[in-house]
Design a protein around this motif. Structure first.
Motif, PDB file in Angstrom:
ATOM      1  N   ALA A  19      95.727  39.530   0.427  1.00 17.70           N
ATOM      2  CA  ALA A  19      96.881  40.406   0.240  1.00 17.70           C
ATOM      3  C   ALA A  19      96.524  41.835   0.613  1.00 17.70           C
ATOM      4  N   SER A  20      97.439  42.496   1.287  1.00 14.64           N
ATOM      5  CA  SER A  20      97.270  43.901   1.648  1.00 14.64           C
ATOM      6  C   SER A  20      97.767  44.780   0.497  1.00 14.64           C
ATOM      7  N   PHE A  25     101.740  46.097  -3.798  1.00 10.52           N
ATOM      8  CA  PHE A  25     102.753  46.999  -4.325  1.00 10.52           C
ATOM      9  C   PHE A  25     104.076  46.263  -4.543  1.00 10.52           C
ATOM     10  N   VAL A  26     104.485  45.471  -3.537  1.00 16.31           N
ATOM     11  CA  VAL A  26     105.726  44.707  -3.665  1.00 16.31           C
ATOM     12  C   VAL A  26     105.629  43.734  -4.837  1.00 16.31           C
ATOM     13  N   ASN A  66     100.965  51.522  -8.633  1.00 15.85           N
ATOM     14  CA  ASN A  66     100.161  52.176  -7.602  1.00 15.85           C
ATOM     15  C   ASN A  66     100.380  51.513  -6.248  1.00 15.85           C
ATOM     16  N   PHE A  67     100.435  52.354  -5.239  1.00 15.63           N
ATOM     17  CA  PHE A  67     100.396  51.901  -3.850  1.00 15.63           C
ATOM     18  C   PHE A  67      99.072  52.418  -3.306  1.00 15.63           C
ATOM     19  N   ALA A  68      98.060  51.536  -3.248  1.00 10.65           N
ATOM     20  CA  ALA A  68      96.694  51.951  -2.947  1.00 10.65           C
ATOM     21  C   ALA A  68      96.272  52.952  -4.037  1.00 10.65           C
TER      22      ALA A  68
END
Length: 951
Positions: A19-20, A25-26, A66-68
């Motif tokens: 997963a990226s 995030f999604v 969090n996104f990254a």
């Protein structure tokens, strides 16, 4: 070998299932939506009631995602009452529109006065917002915005949620949101445009209609009608043509020179500036359709006087200068100062006070010398204190005095009004008539809650004077000067037996503040001293009469005693120094002890030696004789203040639980009992303990009927079992009690010593200590002032705030939890309109965020508001007022050359319709555009729905 090594190489394998950060995030957004149970179809609910967005309860809950390494907040906003109605409902049919799309067309809550901006723009009852975290940079780049919007779209699709979700983009002050709402085969996109200036072609209704029609792109003809709601807001800021909030000061009076200046004993009230900075008038046209109203760059039908709905809100000034609030604020600051009186008054005054103290110490040393070279009356403490006081006044220049002499005299005359007349004993009695408890006003009940003092007491008046002196006449230095003069006046009254004006008689009232108790204690000392001096004068006069009537033989027999008393008087000076009266009583009590055996000689002797009788007690006789049982004259118990009670409790507690400590504690607590026993013995010679118990504690004397030897029924009594316990304190006290009447006993209450303690305590108080002592009285006075002002206007919200203030202050002012920093009293009293018919309107302005004007521009309140704007416009353009024109020259409102209203400060236009998009055969869906036009802002907030099944 080389071939084998090449074949043995392991090639790197890329795992595309990992997963990226975007997918994480999604997934996290979906988890939050599932946790909040915002998944699935939303139930079909009734339209919200009119005004529910303002009166209802809005709730929110938030989580971090969090996104990254970039932090976001995801927040769920919802109207609590509306969402609770949805619990337990069945799943609706698939063709029902999402709740958010239904709210886009609802007209019941247009232009809510207090709500989230998205609620005002789109009329939503429930939505989710994703915004950057604290100290995180704004989402400005278009690629990042599109990435977040795609994340929102995927999350809503995966969860099947029909709650609209927004993403905050651009700088936060711009309030830019982009969002989406998905339903079964439908989707609504939320878009916002924000500019600094209003484009000229869109500065009116016709231009905004063109934008709306071009955006929805409907090809149907004729186009379905567009519903329109319009609100114009006008701001009134000019109040110059009306009277000042406070009258100008009167410089001719003693207390003049200050705005809002009042005489001693009163508190100022009101604001020095207009507390209302702005009045906002909103004129609304709630239900219009295209073609009914014309508004373009040439002509407009939107006349505020013709608007069917008016509403008003007031904006108060930030921290206006309010007199009562300033008084209390400065008083709070005084409570927090640490300087002593010497530090506040300066070095010069301290040196002179040192001279004064040296004079007093020399006076005391001369008083203790064996012989005096000058008359003893000139060496009294009072004489030396006032000599030093005159010395200070003689050497202190007028310009060095912290408090002006005239002001000081005015304050002292207000505190001690009886000082203006001759201080005779009869006059003092009439002038110091204390307030009757039955006449206590209902407002004084606050003193019980606040531990203050009655509103007509000396302590209460002193608090008002200290507050006024601190604010207007020199601050802490003036307060220290006033306090010194106040203490000197108290000492003067003690030395001259003048009661203190404005204090209720009797022992200290523990419901009042400590300073009030101290003053009451001092008054008790003066009362005891006066009573003792009057008794002594009576005895001396009776002795003089006896000497004149008696023969020469009696004079010769009494000559040695009188000579001895004269000698003692010269050595000790009992008349001038009351401290020695303890010794006088003890000396006479020793004589009584010697005379006691002689009283047992016979009944006639005992009858003549009985002293200190009041009256017979219930026709009782002594058990061992036929003499009546007399009630003796006893000493009154010693009055005590709360700090003395605490000190006594600590001493008794430190004695411990041992047998010796318990016995000592009992002896300390039985001082009053021992005094009463001695008085009883003196009044009833030949009595026994049983006689005393029959009068003092009848329950401890048990009587029963018994049959004697002759068969007669007689009543026999004996002490109760607790009185027969070995080592009983009553028995021990009776055995040690001497035959001494109350007038010759050692005083239970040494008024001389206690008075000096009180004066020393008061003299050692710093200005901050004085302020802390008087703070409850100041809070009490401020609340009474608020009640007085509120009673004129009868405003419910002010009544409620006053009760809350009393409750909070009563908790914070009671020891030992005094916390002065949490106290806050404000005098926010706003007066705009007058007249009984408008009182509800004025009251609502203080309680509600926005108040509807009944009758709009044609109603009574609307007429007054209209007149305010007319006068403001003409004052701004220097045009004559209607009052300045003659009766024949008055102009009607609309025909005047000066416009009645200024240009609107804000214009809000709401456009709604329901059309098929994107194709003519698509499902008809709600479309909405909210337009805001202000001097420095132009905003378009649109919600455009699309059919995703038939496009």
């Amino acid at each position: 070998m080389a071939a084998d090594s090449d074949e043995s190489e392991v090639f790197e394998i890329t795992d595309f299932t990992t997963a990226s950060e975007w997918e994480r995030f999604v997934s996290r957004v979906e988890e939050v939506l599932n946790d909040w149970k915002l998944t699935g179809n939303s139930a079909s609910r009734l339209s919200p009631e009119k005004g529910s967005y303002t009166s209802g309860t809005w709730c929110e809950k938030s989580q971090d995602i969090n996104f990254a390494d970039f932090k976001f907040y995801i927040t769920h906003h919802f109207l609590k009452d509306e969402c609770e109605q949805d619990e337990g409902t069945d799943t609706p049919k698939e063709d029902v529109l999402p709740l958010a799309m239904q709210d886009l067309l609802c007209m019941n809550n247009d232009f809510p006065p207090r709500a989230h901006c998205l609620v005002r723009w789109y009329g939503l009852r429930e939505f989710v917002v994703i915004s950057p975290g604290t100290n995180c940079e704004a989402i400005i780049s278009e690629s990042k915005c599109n990435l977040l919007l795609s994340s929102v779209s995927i999350s809503l699709a995966n969860c099947g949620s029909q709650v609209p979700m927004f993403v905050q983009i651009q700088q936060k002050w711009r309030r830019m949101y982009a969002g989406e709402c998905q339903g079964s085969g439908v989707r609504t996109d939320f878009e916002i445009v924000q500019l600094r200036k209003v484009p000229s072609q869109y500065n009116h209704l016709s231009g905004l209609l063109d934008i709306f029609k071009s955006k929805i792109g409907c090809t149907l003809f004729p186009l379905p009608p567009v519903n329109i709601a319009i609100r114009f807001t006008y701001i009134l800021q000019d109040w110059q043509q009306y009277s000042w909030p406070q009258q100008p000061p009167d410089f001719d009076t003693l207390l003049g020179g200050e705005v809002g200046g009042v005489e001693f004993g009163k508190l100022p009230f009101g604001a020095c500036e207009e507390p209302i900075s702005e009045l906002h008038l909103a004129t609304t046209w709630p239900y219009l359709t295209e073609g009914i109203v014309v508004d373009n760059d040439v002509y407009s039908d939107l006349d505020p006087l013709q608007a069917p709905h008016w509403s008003v809100r007031v904006k108060t000034a930030e921290n206006p200068q309010c007199l009562l609030g300033d008084f209390l604020t400065e008083f709070f600051k005084l409570c927090c100062k640490k300087e002593s009186t010497e530090e506040v008054l300066g070095r010069g005054l301290s040196e002179e006070e040192g001279k004064e103290n040296s004079d007093i110490s020399s006076a005391l040393s001369k008083l203790t010398e064996p012989t005096a070279t000058v008359p003893i009356t000139k060496l009294s403490v009072s004489n030396m204190v006032h000599t030093a006081r005159k010395h200070i006044r003689r050497h202190r220049r007028i310009d060095e005095s912290p408090l002006n002499t005239d002001v000081l005299n005015s304050v002292l005359l207000y505190l001690f009004p009886d000082a203006a007349v001759e201080k005779s004993s009869e006059n003092i009695k009439s002038k110091t008539a204390q307030p009757n408890s039955s006449e206590t006003t209902e407002q004084d009940k606050n003193s019980d809650y606040l531990k203050s003092a009655p509103s007509d007491s000396l302590t209460y008046r002193l608090a008002l004077c200290v507050c006024l002196v601190n604010y207007n006449y020199g601050g802490p230095r003036a307060v220290a000067h006033l306090w010194q003069e106040f203490v000197l006046e108290l000492r003067y009254r003690l030395e001259n037996n003048y009661l203190i004006y404005g204090l209720a008689g009797g022992p200290p009232d523990l419901r009042c503040c400590l300073l009030h108790q101290k003053l009451q204690m001092l008054n008790c000392c003066i009362e005891r001293k006066r009573a003792r001096d009057e008794v002594r004068k009576t005895l001396d006069s009776s002795k003089d009469r006896e000497r004149r009537v008696s023969g020469g033989s009696q004079n010769s027999r009494q000559a040695p005693e009188s000579a001895a008393s004269t000698t003692t008087s010269q050595g000790k000076s009992w008349d001038s120094w009351s401290d020695s009266e303890d010794e006088f009583f003890e000396c006479l009590s020793d004589q009584g002890e010697i005379e006691a055996p002689q009283t047992d000689g016979g009944k006639d002797v005992s009858k003549s030696k009985a002293e200190g009788r009041l009256h017979p007690y219930n026709n009782m006789t002594l058990l061992n004789s036929t003499e009546p049982l007399y009630v003796p004259v006893t000493q009154e118990p010693a009055p005590m203040t709360e700090d003395l009670l605490e000190e006594q409790s600590e001493v008794l507690a430190k004695l411990g639980t041992s047998a010796e400590g318990t016995h000592l504690r009992a002896r300390m607590q039985s001082a009053c009992l021992l005094s009463d026993m001695e008085s009883f013995k003196a009044a009833n010679p030949g009595c026994v303990l049983e006689d005393f118990v029959r009068w003092y504690s009848p329950r401890d004397y048990v009587e029963e009927e018994v049959v004697d030897e002759k068969g007669n029924t007689v009543v026999k009594g004996e002490l109760s079992p607790r009185m027969k316990i070995p080592g009983n304190m009553w028995v021990e006290a009776w055995e040690t009690a001497r035959v001494t009447p109350a007038r010759r006993q050692r005083r239970l209450f040494d008024d001389t010593k206690e008075a000096e303690k009180v004066l020393h305590y008061l003299a050692m108080q710093k200005p901050a200590d004085v302020a802390c002592h008087l703070l409850p009285c100041m809070i009490h006075a401020a609340i009474l002032k608020l009640k007085e002002e509120e009673s004129v206007e009868d405003i419910p919200s002010v009544k409620k705030n006053i009760q809350q203030t009393i409750s909070q202050a009563s908790k914070l002012l009671h020891p030992p939890n005094r916390d002065y920093k949490k106290l806050e009293v404000s005098d926010n009293c706003v007066k705009i309109f007058t007249g009984k018919s408008l009182m509800w309107f004025v009251s609502s302005l203080l309680e509600e965020p926005e108040v509807a004007v009944i009758g709009a521009g044609q109603g009574p309140a609307g007429s007054i508001i209209h007149r305010l704007f007319i006068n403001s416009q003409r004052a701004a353009l220097l045009a004559p007022m209607d009052e300045d024109l003659g009766p024949d020259r008055k102009l009607p409102g609309r025909s005047s050359k000066v416009a009645d209203f200024p240009p609107p400060a804000g214009r809000e236009i709401l456009l709604r319709t329901c059309v098929p998009r994107p194709a003519p055969y698509s499902k008809a869906l709600p479309q909405r555009l909210f337009c805001v036009m202000m001097r420095d802002e132009f905003r378009l907030a649109g919600a455009f729905s699309t059919d995703t099944s038939f496009f």
